[in-house]
Write a protein that holds these residues in place. Sequence first.
Motif, PDB file in Angstrom:
ATOM      1  N   PRO A 227     -31.798  24.841 -31.248  1.00 19.32           N
ATOM      2  CA  PRO A 227     -31.561  24.752 -29.800  1.00 19.32           C
ATOM      3  C   PRO A 227     -32.822  24.992 -28.978  1.00 19.32           C
ATOM      4  N   MET A 228     -32.870  24.329 -27.828  1.00 18.69           N
ATOM      5  CA  MET A 228     -34.004  24.449 -26.910  1.00 18.69           C
ATOM      6  C   MET A 228     -33.506  24.856 -25.522  1.00 18.69           C
ATOM      7  N   LEU A 229     -34.254  25.768 -24.910  1.00 16.66           N
ATOM      8  CA  LEU A 229     -34.018  26.176 -23.535  1.00 16.66           C
ATOM      9  C   LEU A 229     -35.259  25.812 -22.742  1.00 16.66           C
ATOM     10  N   LEU A 230     -35.132  24.890 -21.772  1.00 18.91           N
ATOM     11  CA  LEU A 230     -36.270  24.424 -20.983  1.00 18.91           C
ATOM     12  C   LEU A 230     -36.129  24.869 -19.539  1.00 18.91           C
ATOM     13  N   LEU A 231     -37.218  25.427 -18.997  1.00 24.81           N
ATOM     14  CA  LEU A 231     -37.292  25.797 -17.592  1.00 24.81           C
ATOM     15  C   LEU A 231     -38.559  25.188 -17.010  1.00 24.81           C
ATOM     16  N   VAL A 232     -38.381  24.431 -15.928  1.00 25.56           N
ATOM     17  CA  VAL A 232     -39.487  23.653 -15.363  1.00 25.56           C
ATOM     18  C   VAL A 232     -39.596  23.936 -13.876  1.00 25.56           C
ATOM     19  N   GLY A 233     -40.822  24.079 -13.389  1.00 26.85           N
ATOM     20  CA  GLY A 233     -41.040  24.296 -11.968  1.00 26.85           C
ATOM     21  C   GLY A 233     -40.756  23.041 -11.157  1.00 26.85           C
ATOM     22  N   GLY A 234     -40.071  23.210 -10.045  1.00 23.24           N
ATOM     23  CA  GLY A 234     -39.748  22.067  -9.204  1.00 23.24           C
ATOM     24  C   GLY A 234     -40.967  21.394  -8.613  1.00 23.24           C
ATOM     25  N   ASN A 235     -42.075  22.152  -8.461  1.00 26.09           N
ATOM     26  CA  ASN A 235     -43.314  21.604  -7.917  1.00 26.09           C
ATOM     27  C   ASN A 235     -44.446  21.679  -8.938  1.00 26.09           C
ATOM     28  N   THR A 236     -44.107  21.599 -10.212  1.00 26.07           N
ATOM     29  CA  THR A 236     -45.138  21.642 -11.241  1.00 26.07           C
ATOM     30  C   THR A 236     -45.864  20.303 -11.301  1.00 26.07           C
ATOM     31  N   TYR A 237     -46.805  20.176 -12.237  1.00 24.25           N
ATOM     32  CA  TYR A 237     -47.542  18.935 -12.407  1.00 24.25           C
ATOM     33  C   TYR A 237     -46.586  17.811 -12.802  1.00 24.25           C
ATOM     34  N   PRO A 238     -46.747  16.613 -12.250  1.00 19.41           N
ATOM     35  CA  PRO A 238     -45.849  15.503 -12.603  1.00 19.41           C
ATOM     36  C   PRO A 238     -45.790  15.214 -14.097  1.00 19.41           C
ATOM     37  N   SER A 239     -46.908  15.378 -14.785  1.00 19.27           N
ATOM     38  CA  SER A 239     -46.906  15.106 -16.223  1.00 19.27           C
ATOM     39  C   SER A 239     -45.999  16.072 -16.976  1.00 19.27           C
ATOM     40  N   ILE A 240     -45.945  17.313 -16.522  1.00 22.43           N
ATOM     41  CA  ILE A 240     -45.093  18.301 -17.181  1.00 22.43           C
ATOM     42  C   ILE A 240     -43.626  18.055 -16.853  1.00 22.43           C
ATOM     43  N   SER A 241     -43.323  17.774 -15.595  1.00 24.18           N
ATOM     44  CA  SER A 241     -41.923  17.532 -15.231  1.00 24.18           C
ATOM     45  C   SER A 241     -41.392  16.273 -15.920  1.00 24.18           C
ATOM     46  N   SER A 242     -42.195  15.211 -15.980  1.00 24.43           N
ATOM     47  CA  SER A 242     -41.710  13.967 -16.590  1.00 24.43           C
ATOM     48  C   SER A 242     -41.560  14.100 -18.101  1.00 24.43           C
ATOM     49  N   SER A 243     -42.517  14.742 -18.770  1.00 19.80           N
ATOM     50  CA  SER A 243     -42.413  14.874 -20.229  1.00 19.80           C
ATOM     51  C   SER A 243     -41.294  15.837 -20.615  1.00 19.80           C
ATOM     52  N   SER A 244     -41.083  16.873 -19.810  1.00 17.66           N
ATOM     53  CA  SER A 244     -39.989  17.810 -20.089  1.00 17.66           C
ATOM     54  C   SER A 244     -38.641  17.112 -19.942  1.00 17.66           C
ATOM     55  N   TYR A 245     -38.528  16.278 -18.915  1.00 14.82           N
ATOM     56  CA  TYR A 245     -37.276  15.551 -18.717  1.00 14.82           C
ATOM     57  C   TYR A 245     -37.020  14.590 -19.876  1.00 14.82           C
ATOM     58  N   ARG A 246     -38.050  13.846 -20.286  1.00 15.72           N
ATOM     59  CA  ARG A 246     -37.877  12.917 -21.407  1.00 15.72           C
ATOM     60  C   ARG A 246     -37.555  13.674 -22.701  1.00 15.72           C
ATOM     61  N   PHE A 247     -38.147  14.845 -22.854  1.00 14.02           N
ATOM     62  CA  PHE A 247     -37.920  15.669 -24.039  1.00 14.02           C
ATOM     63  C   PHE A 247     -36.453  16.075 -24.139  1.00 14.02           C
ATOM     64  N   GLN A 248     -35.893  16.578 -23.029  1.00 14.11           N
ATOM     65  CA  GLN A 248     -34.499  17.001 -23.082  1.00 14.11           C
ATOM     66  C   GLN A 248     -33.559  15.802 -23.195  1.00 14.11           C
ATOM     67  N   GLN A 249     -33.964  14.655 -22.636  1.00 19.34           N
ATOM     68  CA  GLN A 249     -33.151  13.446 -22.784  1.00 19.34           C
ATOM     69  C   GLN A 249     -33.102  12.999 -24.246  1.00 19.34           C
ATOM     70  N   HIS A 250     -34.245  13.079 -24.920  1.00 22.22           N
ATOM     71  CA  HIS A 250     -34.285  12.697 -26.334  1.00 22.22           C
ATOM     72  C   HIS A 250     -33.440  13.652 -27.176  1.00 22.22           C
ATOM     73  N   LEU A 251     -33.473  14.948 -26.840  1.00 16.55           N
ATOM     74  CA  LEU A 251     -32.617  15.902 -27.534  1.00 16.55           C
ATOM     75  C   LEU A 251     -31.148  15.532 -27.377  1.00 16.55           C
ATOM     76  N   ARG A 252     -30.768  15.127 -26.172  1.00 15.57           N
ATOM     77  CA  ARG A 252     -29.372  14.735 -25.931  1.00 15.57           C
ATOM     78  C   ARG A 252     -29.004  13.485 -26.738  1.00 15.57           C
ATOM     79  N   GLU A 253     -29.924  12.555 -26.834  1.00 18.74           N
ATOM     80  CA  GLU A 253     -29.674  11.349 -27.620  1.00 18.74           C
ATOM     81  C   GLU A 253     -29.442  11.675 -29.094  1.00 18.74           C
ATOM     82  N   LEU A 254     -30.037  12.789 -29.548  1.00 20.04           N
ATOM     83  CA  LEU A 254     -29.889  13.208 -30.943  1.00 20.04           C
ATOM     84  C   LEU A 254     -28.660  14.084 -31.158  1.00 20.04           C
TER      85      LEU A 254
END
Length: 297
Positions: A227-254
């Motif tokens: 299991p993974m627990l992800l916490l992301v800043g609402g105003n963080t760097y775009p690269s971090i917010s986008s990769s974190s979102y794709r990461f959790q989406q891929h986890l859901r696909e699995l």
Amino acid sequence: MQIGWLRILSALVGALVVLVAGAEYAGARPSRRAADIAYVAATDTAYQAAGHHLDVYAPRQQTAAPYPVVVFIHGGSWDSGNKDFYSFIGRRLAKQGVVAVVLNYRLAPQVQVPQMADDCARAVVWTVAHIQAYGGNPQQIFVMGHSAGGGLAALLAADDALFRRWGLARNPIRGAILDDPAGLDMADYLRRMQYPHDEQYLVPFGRNPAGWKQVSALYHLTSHTPPMLLLVGGNTYPSISSSSYRFQQHLRELGHSPRYTVLPGKTHIPMVLQLYWQHNIVYQQLRTFVGAHPPTQ
């Protein structure tokens, strides 16, 4: 990440530690610290005095059942940072009812990310073997990291080969807490090279695209990933917010159900500085995630 500010993280955290030193001393009583423990033998050819030590923070209160364990990996753009800046996290984690391990690992330019990941894996292997002596449960080991440390924590949880190399047939990590993680998909990031100063990351990651993919946790996820627990800043760097979102989406696909929380208004560096406050939302979610029960103070 893209404007090169990750490297100032250590300086800011160090300043925080100085400012709150008095309060830190007062808050230390409920925990006990075992400092500067070598997790790689000095006779090992890879041994580096500055890189291969860790601290253990344990609740002073004894319990019938051992405490869950959280191994914290610091950030710093893969070329800076030190466990001593993060003593406040070790103390706060102990207050949450866990045994905390806060580690150093070798940094660029002396080594690259594969060696950093190997160091972190060796620290976890040491934890499996020794944490029971500090009141921790070797069957309940979780990893946690911020920024570059978040990317390394995710990689440890996802890449079982890091532990097979050191004789463990089974990945001992039961879950990962990722605090504004960087480097979840460096293959994509370094292919794009879309931000100023991105060339600096070729020092820790090298120039081989196959190597970028090998140290990116996204490409190691499977249906068996813990299991993974992800916490992301609402105003963080775009690269971090986008990769974190794709990461959790891929986890859901699995077939996973990762908890994914965006903290409104938070930028990248405050996502770790806020961990000074023990009732922070990160700790609230962490306690449930690892099954911790804070000891009576």
